[in-house]
Design a protein around this motif. Structure first.
Motif, PDB file in Angstrom:
ATOM      1  N   LYS A  36       6.905 -20.438   0.969  1.00  0.00           N
ATOM      2  CA  LYS A  36       8.131 -20.560   0.172  1.00  0.00           C
ATOM      3  C   LYS A  36       8.343 -19.331  -0.704  1.00  0.00           C
ATOM      4  CE  LYS A  36       8.274 -25.621   0.059  1.00  0.00           C
ATOM      5  NZ  LYS A  36       8.135 -26.845  -0.781  1.00  0.00           N
ATOM      6  N   ALA A  77      11.516 -16.857  -0.407  1.00  0.00           N
ATOM      7  CA  ALA A  77      12.326 -16.604  -1.604  1.00  0.00           C
ATOM      8  C   ALA A  77      12.532 -15.104  -1.795  1.00  0.00           C
ATOM      9  CB  ALA A  77      11.659 -17.214  -2.829  1.00  0.00           C
ATOM     10  N   ALA A  78      11.485 -14.321  -1.511  1.00  0.00           N
ATOM     11  CA  ALA A  78      11.593 -12.863  -1.632  1.00  0.00           C
ATOM     12  C   ALA A  78      12.554 -12.292  -0.602  1.00  0.00           C
ATOM     13  CB  ALA A  78      10.214 -12.227  -1.469  1.00  0.00           C
ATOM     14  N   ALA A  79      12.744 -13.027   0.503  1.00  0.00           N
ATOM     15  CA  ALA A  79      13.681 -12.606   1.554  1.00  0.00           C
ATOM     16  C   ALA A  79      15.028 -13.300   1.407  1.00  0.00           C
ATOM     17  CB  ALA A  79      13.085 -12.903   2.929  1.00  0.00           C
ATOM     18  N   ASP A  80      15.275 -13.889   0.227  1.00  0.00           N
ATOM     19  CA  ASP A  80      16.536 -14.600  -0.038  1.00  0.00           C
ATOM     20  C   ASP A  80      16.786 -15.716   0.967  1.00  0.00           C
ATOM     21  OD1 ASP A  80      17.092 -12.978  -2.238  1.00  0.00           O
ATOM     22  OD2 ASP A  80      18.080 -11.475  -0.982  1.00  0.00           O
ATOM     23  N   GLN A  81      15.713 -16.372   1.398  1.00  0.00           N
ATOM     24  CA  GLN A  81      15.780 -17.494   2.349  1.00  0.00           C
ATOM     25  C   GLN A  81      16.365 -17.083   3.699  1.00  0.00           C
ATOM     26  OE1 GLN A  81      14.195 -20.157   1.346  1.00  0.00           O
ATOM     27  NE2 GLN A  81      14.025 -19.407  -0.757  1.00  0.00           N
ATOM     28  N   SER A  82      16.289 -15.809   4.010  1.00  0.00           N
ATOM     29  CA  SER A  82      16.870 -15.295   5.256  1.00  0.00           C
ATOM     30  C   SER A  82      15.767 -14.841   6.208  1.00  0.00           C
ATOM     31  CB  SER A  82      17.807 -14.121   4.961  1.00  0.00           C
ATOM     32  OG  SER A  82      18.168 -13.454   6.151  1.00  0.00           O
ATOM     33  N   ARG A 128      16.278 -11.140   7.024  1.00  0.00           N
ATOM     34  CA  ARG A 128      15.695 -10.224   6.037  1.00  0.00           C
ATOM     35  C   ARG A 128      14.171 -10.228   6.132  1.00  0.00           C
ATOM     36  NH1 ARG A 128      19.961 -12.257   2.627  1.00  0.00           N
ATOM     37  NH2 ARG A 128      21.496 -10.618   2.229  1.00  0.00           N
TER      38      ARG A 128
END
Length: 212
Positions: A34, A38-43, A46
């Motif tokens: 998680k 989160a660091a990948a903006d949930q993508s 990314r």
């Protein structure tokens, strides 16, 4: 959960946690997953751009786990390319984008590629013509046309990406399109389209009536 309900029932974090395997003293595999998402903006797109070195910055992710995550995301990207390009018939800009996007859409540098087509508009080969920096790439028209003759192609679809995400064609984009069209016309080869590709979509010269 995966065994009982299947992969589709799992969240992105749960799938990533399976790849991570075990957590650290501070985090379980799921909470670590998680944090990474989160660091990948949930993508996942990314996340797919994270290097092994960047993944290793998360406490609990060593090189082996980072490599596993990177490999799994690359497999996902490659699966998008199927069925094989050689079986693909290009009927419009959308079908061309479907073939080209896996190679171009997520790059952080610019590349110029060409789909060489036969007389049934089926892909003979996708070829990388040049690779550049963030803002541009150089294209040798002679190389483009020589390859077309070698392959016996009768149609070309030009394509390059804009890492910035801006889908507006530049004057340089228009000029190289014109040069390739003029050279191809002499050889009775038709330029069917030029796509500018980005993560959020594409721009088609043919759809916008910008071809000669």
């Amino acid at each position: 959960k995966l065994i009982c309900q299947g992969c589709a029932a799992l969240t992105d974090a749960e799938l990533l946690a399976i790849l991570i395997g075990s957590g650290s003293r501070e985090h379980t595999a799921l909470s670590l997953a998680k944090l990474i998402l989160a660091a990948a903006d949930q993508s996942l797109i990314r996340l797919g751009k994270f290097t092994v070195e960047q993944l290793c910055q998360f406490k609990g992710i060593g090189e082996a786990k980072a490599v596993t995550i990177s490999a799994a995301l690359e497999i996902a990207r490659r699966s998008i390319r199927e069925p094989r390009e050689a079986q693909m018939k290009i009927s419009d800009s959308s079908s061309a984008y479907h073939v080209l996007a896996p190679k171009l859409a997520y790059l952080e540098h610019e590349e110029f590629r060409i789909l060489y087509l036969n007389n049934a508009n089926k892909v003979i080969q996708q070829t990388l013509i040049s690779r550049g920096g963030i803002t541009g790439t150089l294209v040798d028209v002679r190389l483009v046309l020589r390859k077309a003759l070698e392959l016996g192609a009768v149609g070309l679809i030009l394509a390059h990406n804009h890492p910035s995400g801006n889908l507006v064609p530049s004057e340089a984009d228009k000029e190289i399109t014109r040069k390739i069209q003029l050279g191809a016309k002499v050889m009775d080869i038709k330029v069917l389209d030029h796509l500018i590709v980005a993560q959020q979509g594409y721009f088609s010269f043919a759809d916008q009536n910008l071809l000669l």
